[in-house]
Design a protein around this motif. Sequence first.
Motif, PDB file in Angstrom:
ATOM      1  N   LYS A 148      -5.151   2.291   3.530  1.00 54.52           N
ATOM      2  CA  LYS A 148      -5.236   2.671   4.942  1.00 54.52           C
ATOM      3  C   LYS A 148      -6.289   3.760   5.141  1.00 54.52           C
ATOM      4  O   LYS A 148      -7.051   3.747   6.114  1.00 54.52           O
ATOM      5  CB  LYS A 148      -3.877   3.151   5.434  1.00 54.52           C
ATOM      6  CG  LYS A 148      -3.836   3.511   6.923  1.00 54.52           C
ATOM      7  CD  LYS A 148      -2.462   3.971   7.323  1.00 54.52           C
ATOM      8  CE  LYS A 148      -2.446   4.281   8.828  1.00 54.52           C
ATOM      9  NZ  LYS A 148      -3.440   5.281   9.212  1.00 54.52           N
ATOM     10  N   SER A 149      -6.345   4.718   4.192  1.00 56.56           N
ATOM     11  CA  SER A 149      -7.338   5.793   4.305  1.00 56.56           C
ATOM     12  C   SER A 149      -8.755   5.233   4.240  1.00 56.56           C
ATOM     13  O   SER A 149      -9.630   5.614   5.025  1.00 56.56           O
ATOM     14  CB  SER A 149      -7.133   6.821   3.196  1.00 56.56           C
ATOM     15  OG  SER A 149      -5.842   7.398   3.272  1.00 56.56           O
ATOM     16  N   LEU A 150      -8.985   4.306   3.303  1.00 54.89           N
ATOM     17  CA  LEU A 150     -10.304   3.686   3.195  1.00 54.89           C
ATOM     18  C   LEU A 150     -10.612   2.844   4.416  1.00 54.89           C
ATOM     19  O   LEU A 150     -11.760   2.778   4.886  1.00 54.89           O
ATOM     20  CB  LEU A 150     -10.384   2.810   1.920  1.00 54.89           C
ATOM     21  CG  LEU A 150     -10.476   3.552   0.595  1.00 54.89           C
ATOM     22  CD1 LEU A 150     -10.362   2.575  -0.570  1.00 54.89           C
ATOM     23  CD2 LEU A 150     -11.795   4.311   0.510  1.00 54.89           C
ATOM     24  N   ASP A 158      -9.625   3.416   7.450  1.00 50.10           N
ATOM     25  CA  ASP A 158     -10.006   4.308   8.540  1.00 50.10           C
ATOM     26  C   ASP A 158     -11.447   4.784   8.386  1.00 50.10           C
ATOM     27  O   ASP A 158     -12.186   4.932   9.366  1.00 50.10           O
ATOM     28  CB  ASP A 158      -9.065   5.520   8.594  1.00 50.10           C
ATOM     29  CG  ASP A 158      -7.630   5.121   8.952  1.00 50.10           C
ATOM     30  OD1 ASP A 158      -7.471   4.027   9.559  1.00 50.10           O
ATOM     31  OD2 ASP A 158      -6.697   5.869   8.616  1.00 50.10           O
ATOM     32  N   VAL A 159     -11.854   5.003   7.105  1.00 51.99           N
ATOM     33  CA  VAL A 159     -13.226   5.455   6.849  1.00 51.99           C
ATOM     34  C   VAL A 159     -14.240   4.356   7.180  1.00 51.99           C
ATOM     35  O   VAL A 159     -15.324   4.605   7.724  1.00 51.99           O
ATOM     36  CB  VAL A 159     -13.381   5.921   5.389  1.00 51.99           C
ATOM     37  CG1 VAL A 159     -14.847   6.229   5.069  1.00 51.99           C
ATOM     38  CG2 VAL A 159     -12.523   7.132   5.123  1.00 51.99           C
ATOM     39  N   GLY A 177      -0.765   4.615   0.681  1.00 55.47           N
ATOM     40  CA  GLY A 177      -1.603   4.678   1.873  1.00 55.47           C
ATOM     41  C   GLY A 177      -3.077   4.811   1.561  1.00 55.47           C
ATOM     42  O   GLY A 177      -3.868   5.185   2.442  1.00 55.47           O
ATOM     43  N   SER A 178      -3.472   4.518   0.316  1.00 54.73           N
ATOM     44  CA  SER A 178      -4.876   4.664  -0.085  1.00 54.73           C
ATOM     45  C   SER A 178      -5.751   3.657   0.646  1.00 54.73           C
ATOM     46  O   SER A 178      -6.864   3.991   1.108  1.00 54.73           O
ATOM     47  CB  SER A 178      -5.014   4.478  -1.600  1.00 54.73           C
ATOM     48  OG  SER A 178      -4.244   5.434  -2.298  1.00 54.73           O
ATOM     49  N   ASP A 201       0.860  -1.184   0.000  1.00 54.36           N
ATOM     50  CA  ASP A 201       0.000   0.000   0.000  1.00 54.36           C
ATOM     51  C   ASP A 201       0.897   1.235   0.000  1.00 54.36           C
ATOM     52  O   ASP A 201       1.006   1.969   0.993  1.00 54.36           O
ATOM     53  CB  ASP A 201      -0.916  -0.017   1.238  1.00 54.36           C
ATOM     54  CG  ASP A 201      -1.918   1.122   1.212  1.00 54.36           C
ATOM     55  OD1 ASP A 201      -2.107   1.728   0.126  1.00 54.36           O
ATOM     56  OD2 ASP A 201      -2.510   1.406   2.264  1.00 54.36           O
TER      57      ASP A 201
END
Length: 420
Positions: free
Chosen positions: A387-389, A391-392, A384-385, A381
């Motif tokens: 990881k962002s999703l 977290d959402v 970090g895309s 990753d």
Amino acid sequence: MLLLKHHALRNLAINAFKVISRNSSSANFNYYKILGISDTSTKKEIKTAYYKLSNELHPDKNKSKDKEFHKIKQAYDILINDAKRAEYDRTRIKFAHSTSYNKSNTSNDNEFNYKTDFSDFFKEKPKEDFSKVISNHEIKVNLKFKEAVNGTHKKVTIKIRAACPNCKGTGCSPGTRMTKCPACFGTGNESYSRNSNFFHSLCRNCGGKRYINPDPCEECEGKETTIQKKEVEIPIPPGAQDGQILRIKVLGKEIFFRLSVETSKDFRVHGPDIHTDSVISLSQALLGGTIRVKGLNEIMQVKIPEGTSSHSRIRLQGKGLRRISGTSYGDHYVHIQIALPEILKENDKLVIQAFAETEDLPNGTIAGFNPVPNGNQIIEDPNGSIKSLRDVLEPYNHKDEEEKPENKRKNRGKKMYTIV
């Protein structure tokens, strides 16, 4: 029985020719001379001469003329029939020029020649088998798919035996009619003597029918009927199927019609049920939705339930063909196929990878992921895309864990059709 009849007629011919040959020369042996007519006489002239002589020589009037009466009867039977007459003319010439037929021949030689030259007169010629025209015969009827679905009236040309149009079924030439048999005087019976014995039998001239046809119809040859082509209109019931046989009464006769229905490009037919294929997207399969399905006579809106898997069948009850017996209808089955994208866009791929991290795999692993407790962990990753999703989606994942399994799809909505 037919063989015995054949031999009896042949022997009768042989004996008749023996009698004639003993009393006359070969030049005088002539059926035309027996009736007192020329060899170019028409049928009408042959009949006129025969009826005149039969009245004069009938055994009931003059018993001493019995032999002469049988001679003219035999001559008439041969000459009135076109096929027998032609064969007689051909054989008569052959017989007259044959070196085997002369006065020096013995009786055995003459008998042999009688058999070889004249037995063909009394061979039973094969009759035309008109039974194959209608009975035991299926007439093929071609139908378009729509005609079979909705029913129709189809015009079909058939061959059928019907009353002769020329004589209107009387068997007589127009303007003439049947007359009483001059041989039996309309009684249908005759009596004759042989060696001081009297015999009674059916009239040999009319066959016991009492009447004769002096001038038969040329078209049907006195048979009263002919094989004719008729165009008829037959009803095709709704829901007719390929190979189905209809038994319909046409012109007073029961006729079998075998239906041949063209293959549909849109539907597969299995009895009264029809089957079609419909393609849906991955999103429709996961989230549900609606699709348009072509029916037999309409376009239908069909609901796709949430979580539909590929090769599922949706049953549309009563949307098939009409059943052969009764008024009910078959069903329409829609076979679902899920179309997966061959190439994923970058954004679509990120969403699928995020979904894969929380997915419970029934078996195996996912390419690019390591299995971890309660899900899968992506290996790479760089931006970090994921990881962002992650977290959402984290709050929603906890919410799903708190819900009971039996309540996860509680508010899906009512299904319009049944998946089978």
